[in-house]
Design an enzyme around this catalytic site. Structure first.
Site, PDB file in Angstrom:
ATOM      1  N   HIS A 175       0.826  -1.200   0.000  1.00  0.00           N
ATOM      2  CA  HIS A 175       0.000   0.000   0.000  1.00  0.00           C
ATOM      3  C   HIS A 175       0.863   1.253   0.000  1.00  0.00           C
ATOM      4  O   HIS A 175       1.880   1.325   0.688  1.00  0.00           O
ATOM      5  CB  HIS A 175      -0.899   0.032   1.239  1.00  0.00           C
ATOM      6  CG  HIS A 175      -2.123  -0.836   1.137  1.00  0.00           C
ATOM      7  ND1 HIS A 175      -3.015  -0.724   0.089  1.00  0.00           N
ATOM      8  CD2 HIS A 175      -2.624  -1.797   1.965  1.00  0.00           C
ATOM      9  CE1 HIS A 175      -4.005  -1.596   0.268  1.00  0.00           C
ATOM     10  NE2 HIS A 175      -3.787  -2.261   1.388  1.00  0.00           N
ATOM     11  N   CYS A 211      -0.062   2.586  -4.631  1.00  0.00           N
ATOM     12  CA  CYS A 211      -0.849   3.782  -4.934  1.00  0.00           C
ATOM     13  C   CYS A 211      -0.039   5.044  -4.651  1.00  0.00           C
ATOM     14  O   CYS A 211       0.847   5.052  -3.795  1.00  0.00           O
ATOM     15  CB  CYS A 211      -2.124   3.813  -4.095  1.00  0.00           C
ATOM     16  SG  CYS A 211      -3.245   2.428  -4.375  1.00  0.00           S
TER      17      CYS A 211
END
Length: 311
Positions: free
Chosen positions: A217, A273
């Protein structure tokens, strides 16, 4: 996998000298290590998991999922565990990655950022001919097992990448640190990740080649020092982020980019991301661009770069 065998130490670094020209031309950039970072998406975009890496005809050592960016890169450069007959340039690799993602209906746009202007027509290689020294790597894969937001493809990513860099680029097991939350490797905690990056800086000398890979992440936090045009720092999210926080782009710059010795070539692959500028590098090429040259990142604070190098 073990990080404890790499003998991490804290370091003290000197300053770099530079001229007084603060223009946006290439010659205004201080002499720094050569960083090239491929990211899965721009700061404003999110990345994606591939539910089945066989769609990209990749090996499957740790499950059936993988990160879309990592899978696309390996499809281009390590299709069916074979290297392409042709030599691809930087721009060709990025464009082909974009094509692979588009075919899979992924909207993210890969991009290349760098510490110096790169000739995009040069052959893409993790280990350029001038890098005749030791090859070191830090590979981080976090599925956040048992946590909210658990992923499924990040373990697969790092094991596929490890096989690629060893088979194709000659990286040796003893010079690769693996941080994976799979019970087999050291855990990818904030401390372990930062120590691994410090190990790269401490160990690397001019002529060496370094590769870093993060699959997990990524996020954004409110900028704390006013150096971000959009008001947000980009982050990597370690497995213990709830207890010890995220790793900001400022942390990565100060720990990995700024102190890396001149003459070291560092290639990073960030499959997460909001990763477009997570190393705070000034020059950018996006795979959807119709220009085949690096450009100064829009809104990039060159004064920040000069100030950090000279601090």
């Amino acid at each position: 996998c073990p990080l404890k065998d790499k003998h991490i130490h804290f370091l003290s670094f000197g300053t770099c000298k530079m001229g007084n020209d603060n223009s946006r031309e290439a010659e205004s950039t201080p002499e720094v290590a050569e960083f090239r970072m491929i990211s899965g998406c721009q700061d404003s975009q999110t990345s994606a998991d591939v539910s089945n890496v066989n769609e990209f005809e990749l090996p499957d050592p740790a499950g059936r999922a993988g990160g879309a960016c990592t899978s696309a890169l390996l499809k281009v450069l390590y299709h069916d565990e074979k290297t392409p007959e042709d030599t691809y340039s930087f721009v060709e690799v990025l464009k082909m990655m974009r094509d692979e993602l588009s075919e899979g209906e992924y909207t993210q746009v890969p991009q290349l950022t760098s510490s110096t202007i790169i000739d995009l027509n040069e052959p893409f290689d993790l280990v350029p001919e001038k890098s005749t020294g030791t090859r070191r790597a830090v590979l981080v894969g976090i599925n956040y097992v048992g946590m909210n937001g658990e992923l499924s493809g990040c373990h697969n990513d790092v094991y596929n990448i490890k096989k690629y860099i060893m088979d194709v680029h000659g990286f040796e097991e003893e010079n690769i640190v693996m941080l994976v939350d799979d019970g087999e490797c050291e855990m990818p905690t904030r401390e372990n990740m930062m120590n691994a990056y410090k190990w790269l800086v401490e160990s690397s000398e001019a002529g060496d080649a370094v590769f870093t890979h993060f699959s997990g992440h990524g996020g954004q936090l409110r900028d704390q020092d006013g150096d971000e045009a959009d008001g947000f720092d980009e982050t990597l999210i370690p497995v213990d982020y709830l207890e010890n926080g995220q790793i900001r782009d400022d942390d990565l710059y100060d720990t990995l980019v700024k102190p890396m010795k001149v003459g070291v070539v560092v290639t990073s692959l960030m499959d997460c991301c909001h990763s477009g500028t997570v190393l705070d590098l000034p020059y950018t090429f996006r795979a959807d661009s119709d220009k085949f040259e690096m450009e100064m990142e829009e809104g990039f604070n060159l004064g920040k770069l000069l100030g950090k190098i000279g601090a």
